[in-house]
Design a protein around this motif. Sequence first.
Motif, PDB file in Angstrom:
ATOM      1  N   GLU A 224       0.846  -1.201   0.000  1.00 29.46           N
ATOM      2  CA  GLU A 224       0.000   0.000   0.000  1.00 29.46           C
ATOM      3  C   GLU A 224       0.884   1.253   0.000  1.00 29.46           C
ATOM      4  OE1 GLU A 224      -3.458   0.421   0.239  1.00 29.46           O
ATOM      5  OE2 GLU A 224      -4.201  -1.566   0.752  1.00 29.46           O
ATOM      6  N   ARG A 225       1.885   1.251   0.852  1.00 31.46           N
ATOM      7  CA  ARG A 225       2.788   2.409   0.989  1.00 31.46           C
ATOM      8  C   ARG A 225       3.527   2.688  -0.319  1.00 31.46           C
ATOM      9  NH1 ARG A 225       4.803   5.036   5.348  1.00 31.46           N
ATOM     10  NH2 ARG A 225       6.910   5.868   5.264  1.00 31.46           N
TER      11      ARG A 225
ATOM     12  N   TRP B 109       2.791   1.805  -3.519  1.00 35.33           N
ATOM     13  CA  TRP B 109       1.997   2.251  -4.653  1.00 35.33           C
ATOM     14  C   TRP B 109       1.315   3.593  -4.430  1.00 35.33           C
ATOM     15  CZ3 TRP B 109       2.750   0.725  -9.316  1.00 35.33           C
ATOM     16  CH2 TRP B 109       3.326  -0.519  -9.536  1.00 35.33           C
ATOM     17  N   PHE B 110       0.827   3.861  -3.253  1.00 34.62           N
ATOM     18  CA  PHE B 110       0.082   5.102  -3.055  1.00 34.62           C
ATOM     19  C   PHE B 110       0.959   6.256  -2.586  1.00 34.62           C
ATOM     20  CE2 PHE B 110      -3.216   1.843  -2.960  1.00 34.62           C
ATOM     21  CZ  PHE B 110      -4.062   2.355  -3.931  1.00 34.62           C
ATOM     22  N   ARG B 111       1.901   6.016  -1.703  1.00 34.15           N
ATOM     23  CA  ARG B 111       2.759   7.116  -1.249  1.00 34.15           C
ATOM     24  C   ARG B 111       3.922   7.361  -2.216  1.00 34.15           C
ATOM     25  NH1 ARG B 111       1.568   8.859   4.059  1.00 34.15           N
ATOM     26  NH2 ARG B 111       0.535   7.269   5.318  1.00 34.15           N
TER      27      ARG B 111
ATOM     28  N   GLU C 291      -1.707   2.922   6.261  1.00 32.16           N
ATOM     29  CA  GLU C 291      -1.464   2.942   4.817  1.00 32.16           C
ATOM     30  C   GLU C 291      -2.768   2.805   4.036  1.00 32.16           C
ATOM     31  OE1 GLU C 291       1.249   4.038   3.660  1.00 32.16           O
ATOM     32  OE2 GLU C 291       2.418   3.837   5.508  1.00 32.16           O
TER      33      GLU C 291
ATOM     34  N   ASN D  16      -4.447   6.183   4.203  1.00 28.55           N
ATOM     35  CA  ASN D  16      -3.774   7.117   3.296  1.00 28.55           C
ATOM     36  C   ASN D  16      -4.196   6.854   1.854  1.00 28.55           C
ATOM     37  OD1 ASN D  16      -1.473   9.053   2.514  1.00 28.55           O
ATOM     38  ND2 ASN D  16      -1.028   7.191   1.371  1.00 28.55           N
ATOM     39  N   ALA D  17      -4.199   5.587   1.457  1.00 29.32           N
ATOM     40  CA  ALA D  17      -4.590   5.238   0.090  1.00 29.32           C
ATOM     41  C   ALA D  17      -6.025   5.670  -0.191  1.00 29.32           C
ATOM     42  CB  ALA D  17      -4.430   3.738  -0.132  1.00 29.32           C
ATOM     43  N   ASP D  18      -6.911   5.407   0.755  1.00 29.18           N
ATOM     44  CA  ASP D  18      -8.318   5.785   0.576  1.00 29.18           C
ATOM     45  C   ASP D  18      -8.468   7.299   0.434  1.00 29.18           C
ATOM     46  OD1 ASP D  18      -9.085   3.135   0.651  1.00 29.18           O
ATOM     47  OD2 ASP D  18      -9.845   3.212   2.714  1.00 29.18           O
TER      48      ASP D  18
ATOM     49  N   VAL E 208      -7.254   8.367  -3.099  1.00 20.11           N
ATOM     50  CA  VAL E 208      -8.228   8.021  -4.137  1.00 20.11           C
ATOM     51  C   VAL E 208      -9.455   8.924  -4.042  1.00 20.11           C
ATOM     52  CG1 VAL E 208      -9.740   6.202  -5.027  1.00 20.11           C
ATOM     53  CG2 VAL E 208      -7.399   5.644  -4.333  1.00 20.11           C
TER      54      VAL E 208
ATOM     55  N   MET F 244      -3.585  -3.516  -6.994  1.00 20.41           N
ATOM     56  CA  MET F 244      -3.835  -3.764  -5.570  1.00 20.41           C
ATOM     57  C   MET F 244      -4.869  -4.872  -5.387  1.00 20.41           C
ATOM     58  SD  MET F 244      -1.716  -1.954  -3.918  1.00 20.41           S
ATOM     59  CE  MET F 244      -2.378  -2.308  -2.296  1.00 20.41           C
TER      60      MET F 244
END
Length: 184
Positions: free
Chosen positions: A78-79, A81-83, A125, A128-130, A133, A160
Amino acid sequence: MSTERQAPDMWVDPQDDPREPDAPLVGERETLLDYLRAYRLSLKMKCDGLDAEQMARRSVPPSTLSLLGLVRHMADVERTWFRQVMADEDAPRHYRTAEDRDADFNGAVADDEVVADAWRRWEDEVANADELVAATDDLGMLAASTARGEIALREVLVHMIEEYARHVGHADLLRECIDGRTGQ
């Protein structure tokens, strides 16, 4: 009304499954986000009620695969790909080091604090991803990071879903070895 479960070896009776959407899914965004939500919830369900020893229990030698390792791994996925990719943040992985590229699994030891840390990081994480998006109107938005080349947010969401689907399959087998509960 009986409280006896119809399928006691499964996570929940099919009619009570919280992963099922309340209404038919409409549109690309809603569909992708609901599938991702359901797979994230599946990972949590596979770990529900386990103690630190059970969470850290390895599959079969010499594998380091464990439910705790999967939680730690998914926190870093998660970290990454999104951060790192989508937001171009300087956000080193939580569990990977130059000396141990598989620290997410190798460091998954039977300790209550290690388990609590893994869940806390994973939940942070995911949140954060949510947020990223939700703040993005266009799933075609390209990653801020150019280190990985061009990739759109929709591709990251599909990746994901694929990543969780694969690892939830691993979690099914790990959990069945621990206490006989099977996936659904």
